[in-house]
Enzyme design. Structure first.
Site, PDB file in Angstrom:
ATOM      1  N   SER A 132       0.862  -1.186   0.000  1.00  0.00           N
ATOM      2  CA  SER A 132       0.000   0.000   0.000  1.00  0.00           C
ATOM      3  C   SER A 132       0.898   1.236   0.000  1.00  0.00           C
ATOM      4  O   SER A 132       2.087   1.138   0.336  1.00  0.00           O
ATOM      5  CB  SER A 132      -0.835  -0.014   1.291  1.00  0.00           C
ATOM      6  OG  SER A 132      -1.501   1.208   1.484  1.00  0.00           O
ATOM      7  N   TYR A 181      -1.366  -0.589  10.729  1.00  0.00           N
ATOM      8  CA  TYR A 181      -1.490  -0.913   9.292  1.00  0.00           C
ATOM      9  C   TYR A 181      -0.181  -0.557   8.591  1.00  0.00           C
ATOM     10  O   TYR A 181       0.337  -1.340   7.794  1.00  0.00           O
ATOM     11  CB  TYR A 181      -2.672  -0.140   8.691  1.00  0.00           C
ATOM     12  CG  TYR A 181      -2.989  -0.502   7.247  1.00  0.00           C
ATOM     13  CD1 TYR A 181      -3.374  -1.793   6.897  1.00  0.00           C
ATOM     14  CD2 TYR A 181      -2.915   0.459   6.230  1.00  0.00           C
ATOM     15  CE1 TYR A 181      -3.668  -2.122   5.576  1.00  0.00           C
ATOM     16  CE2 TYR A 181      -3.216   0.142   4.912  1.00  0.00           C
ATOM     17  CZ  TYR A 181      -3.593  -1.150   4.594  1.00  0.00           C
ATOM     18  OH  TYR A 181      -3.880  -1.483   3.290  1.00  0.00           O
TER      19      TYR A 181
HETATM   20  N1  LIG Z   1      -8.666  -0.569  -1.113  1.00  0.00           N
HETATM   21  C1  LIG Z   1      -7.610   0.189  -0.940  1.00  0.00           C
HETATM   22  O1  LIG Z   1      -7.708   1.430  -0.954  1.00  0.00           O
HETATM   23  C2  LIG Z   1      -6.249  -0.431  -0.764  1.00  0.00           C
HETATM   24  C3  LIG Z   1      -5.139   0.419  -0.818  1.00  0.00           C
HETATM   25  C4  LIG Z   1      -3.878  -0.121  -0.625  1.00  0.00           C
HETATM   26  C5  LIG Z   1      -3.729  -1.474  -0.406  1.00  0.00           C
HETATM   27  N2  LIG Z   1      -4.811  -2.288  -0.362  1.00  0.00           N
HETATM   28  C6  LIG Z   1      -4.578  -3.712  -0.092  1.00  0.00           C
HETATM   29  O2  LIG Z   1      -5.204  -4.481  -1.084  1.00  0.00           O
HETATM   30  C7  LIG Z   1      -5.493  -5.781  -0.566  1.00  0.00           C
HETATM   31  C8  LIG Z   1      -6.913  -6.166  -0.959  1.00  0.00           C
HETATM   32  O3  LIG Z   1      -7.820  -5.298  -0.321  1.00  0.00           O
HETATM   33  P1  LIG Z   1      -9.141  -4.740  -1.009  1.00  0.00           P
HETATM   34  O4  LIG Z   1      -9.029  -3.272  -1.020  1.00  0.00           O
HETATM   35  O5  LIG Z   1      -9.420  -5.461  -2.263  1.00  0.00           O
HETATM   36  O6  LIG Z   1     -10.200  -5.076   0.145  1.00  0.00           O
HETATM   37  P2  LIG Z   1     -11.397  -6.127   0.270  1.00  0.00           P
HETATM   38  O7  LIG Z   1     -12.364  -5.961  -0.834  1.00  0.00           O
HETATM   39  O8  LIG Z   1     -11.872  -5.997   1.678  1.00  0.00           O
HETATM   40  O9  LIG Z   1     -10.673  -7.528   0.073  1.00  0.00           O
HETATM   41  C9  LIG Z   1      -9.938  -8.163   1.085  1.00  0.00           C
HETATM   42  C10 LIG Z   1      -9.850  -9.632   0.756  1.00  0.00           C
HETATM   43  O10 LIG Z   1      -9.043 -10.277   1.758  1.00  0.00           O
HETATM   44  C11 LIG Z   1      -9.717 -11.468   2.148  1.00  0.00           C
HETATM   45  N3  LIG Z   1      -9.358 -11.853   3.494  1.00  0.00           N
HETATM   46  C12 LIG Z   1      -9.444 -11.112   4.630  1.00  0.00           C
HETATM   47  N4  LIG Z   1      -9.083 -11.860   5.681  1.00  0.00           N
HETATM   48  C13 LIG Z   1      -8.774 -13.085   5.201  1.00  0.00           C
HETATM   49  C14 LIG Z   1      -8.352 -14.290   5.804  1.00  0.00           C
HETATM   50  N5  LIG Z   1      -8.164 -14.390   7.126  1.00  0.00           N
HETATM   51  N6  LIG Z   1      -8.134 -15.373   5.009  1.00  0.00           N
HETATM   52  C15 LIG Z   1      -8.327 -15.293   3.682  1.00  0.00           C
HETATM   53  N7  LIG Z   1      -8.718 -14.175   3.055  1.00  0.00           N
HETATM   54  C16 LIG Z   1      -8.938 -13.091   3.820  1.00  0.00           C
HETATM   55  C17 LIG Z   1     -11.193 -11.137   2.020  1.00  0.00           C
HETATM   56  O11 LIG Z   1     -11.939 -12.339   1.812  1.00  0.00           O
HETATM   57  P3  LIG Z   1     -12.864 -13.070   2.900  1.00  0.00           P
HETATM   58  O12 LIG Z   1     -13.421 -12.017   3.806  1.00  0.00           O
HETATM   59  O13 LIG Z   1     -13.886 -13.761   2.059  1.00  0.00           O
HETATM   60  O14 LIG Z   1     -11.945 -14.043   3.590  1.00  0.00           O
HETATM   61  C18 LIG Z   1     -11.200 -10.326   0.732  1.00  0.00           C
HETATM   62  O15 LIG Z   1     -11.263 -11.170  -0.376  1.00  0.00           O
HETATM   63  C19 LIG Z   1      -5.235  -5.700   0.928  1.00  0.00           C
HETATM   64  O16 LIG Z   1      -3.988  -6.295   1.229  1.00  0.00           O
HETATM   65  C20 LIG Z   1      -5.187  -4.216   1.198  1.00  0.00           C
HETATM   66  O17 LIG Z   1      -4.399  -3.903   2.318  1.00  0.00           O
HETATM   67  C21 LIG Z   1      -6.066  -1.795  -0.557  1.00  0.00           C
END
Ligand SMILES: NC(=O)c1ccc[n+]([C@@H]2O[C@H](COP(=O)([O-])OP(=O)(O)OC[C@H]3O[C@@H](n4cnc5c(N)ncnc54)[C@H](OP(=O)(O)O)[C@@H]3O)[C@@H](O)[C@H]2O)c1
Length: 252
Positions: free
Chosen positions: A147, A160
């Site tokens: 991130s 975080y």
């Molecule tokens: N959105 C942003 O602005 C942003 C910015 C920078 C970085 N990121 C990073 O991008 C990545 C994806 O996030 P996103 O934004 O796409 O959010 P999201 O839609 O909330 O997706 C998170 C995913 O992680 C899975 N997950 C959470 N806990 C888990 C566990 N214990 N075991 C297996 N899977 C798990 C969730 O699936 P289940 O709940 O079904 O398990 C979901 O598929 C993360 O690492 C986040 O830190 C996001």
């Protein structure tokens, strides 16, 4: 298609960036294992990819459980035959000041963002090394999703920040260890993306996130999936080590 004959495993594929990444990699010809806890969401994704002619394996797993993480990797290798690409994407972001923060939120972030990623990386590494050795592309990829928070610490985001800085440090060390084996370790560092990520925060924290980012035009998960697909489709002699990708309107 550039990833024909290869197999990719995407963690956190039930929503957001992981879901879009699975679609993008399948679009490039990879067979894809989709891993997360919400099976129904994964089944729905698999149906969509399958309809477009892609090959998908649904694996319900909690990556914070080492045995489940390892089993997800081994099932992918045994049922799809190999692993050329691991996208370590599963993550949680629970923000707020350190003072009086629920320690359970910190534990969850360390468990998912750090330990979950490490368990998957550890289990997948032998398969990636083998895939790089025996084709079809003679190169393999681990893409770790960090991130902007892995680059810049911010008040109210300490733990975080800690987890994502840790992902960056581990990725660089591992890169040096395996790059001669033609396993590329890449870091993708998104800014604000419209996903479910922020929605898990306490209401007062959510309000703070909204006021920090305001109403800037956020990126879509597909924008990050596009970067991931770019990274893993480079020729064998090119390694994209790091991609920092923000919405145009995001200042910090
Ligand atoms: N959105 C942003 O602005 C942003 C910015 C920078 C970085 N990121 C990073 O991008 C990545 C994806 O996030 P996103 O934004 O796409 O959010 P999201 O839609 O909330 O997706 C998170 C995913 O992680 C899975 N997950 C959470 N806990 C888990 C566990 N214990 N075991 C297996 N899977 C798990 C969730 O699936 P289940 O709940 O079904 O398990 C979901 O598929 C993360 O690492 C986040 O830190 C996001």
């Amino acid at each position: 298609m550039r990833l024909d004959g290869t197999v990719a495993l995407v963690t956190g594929a039930s929503s957001g960036i992981g879901e879009a990444a699975a679609v993008a990699l399948a679009h490039q010809g990879a067979a894809v294992a989709v891993v997360a806890r919400r099976r129904e969401r994964l089944e729905d994704l698999a149906a969509r990819i399958g309809k477009d002619g892609g090959r998908v394996l649904v694996i319900e797993a909690d990556v914070t459980d080492e045995a489940q993480a390892r089993a997800a990797v081994e099932r992918t290798a045994s049922e799809l035959g190999r692993i050329d690409t691991l996208v370590n994407n599963a993550g949680v972001m629970l923000l707020g000041p350190a003072q009086d923060a629920p320690v359970a939120e910190w534990q969850r972030m360390v468990e998912v963002n750090v330990l979950g990623l490490l368990y998957c990386a550890h289990a997948a590494l032998p398969h990636l090394i083998r895939a790089a050795d025996d084709g079809p592309r003679y190169v393999a990829d681990m893409v770790n999703i960090s991130s902007v928070a892995g680059r810049i610490a911010r008040s109210g985001s300490g733990v975080y920040n800690l987890t994502k800085h840790g992902v960056g440090a581990f990725s660089e060390a591992l890169r040096q260890e395996v790059t001669k084996k033609h396993v590329r370790i890449s870091l993708v560092e998104p800014g604000a993306v419209e996903t479910e990520l922020a929605g898990h925060n306490r209401p007062e924290v959510l309000e703070g996130i909204r006021s920090t980012f305001g109403d800037i035009e956020r990126m879509q998960p597909e924008d990050i999936a596009d970067a991931i697909a770019y990274v893993v489709t480079r020729p064998r002699h090119v390694a994209i080590n790091e991609v920092l990708i923000r919405p145009t309107e995001q200042e910090r």
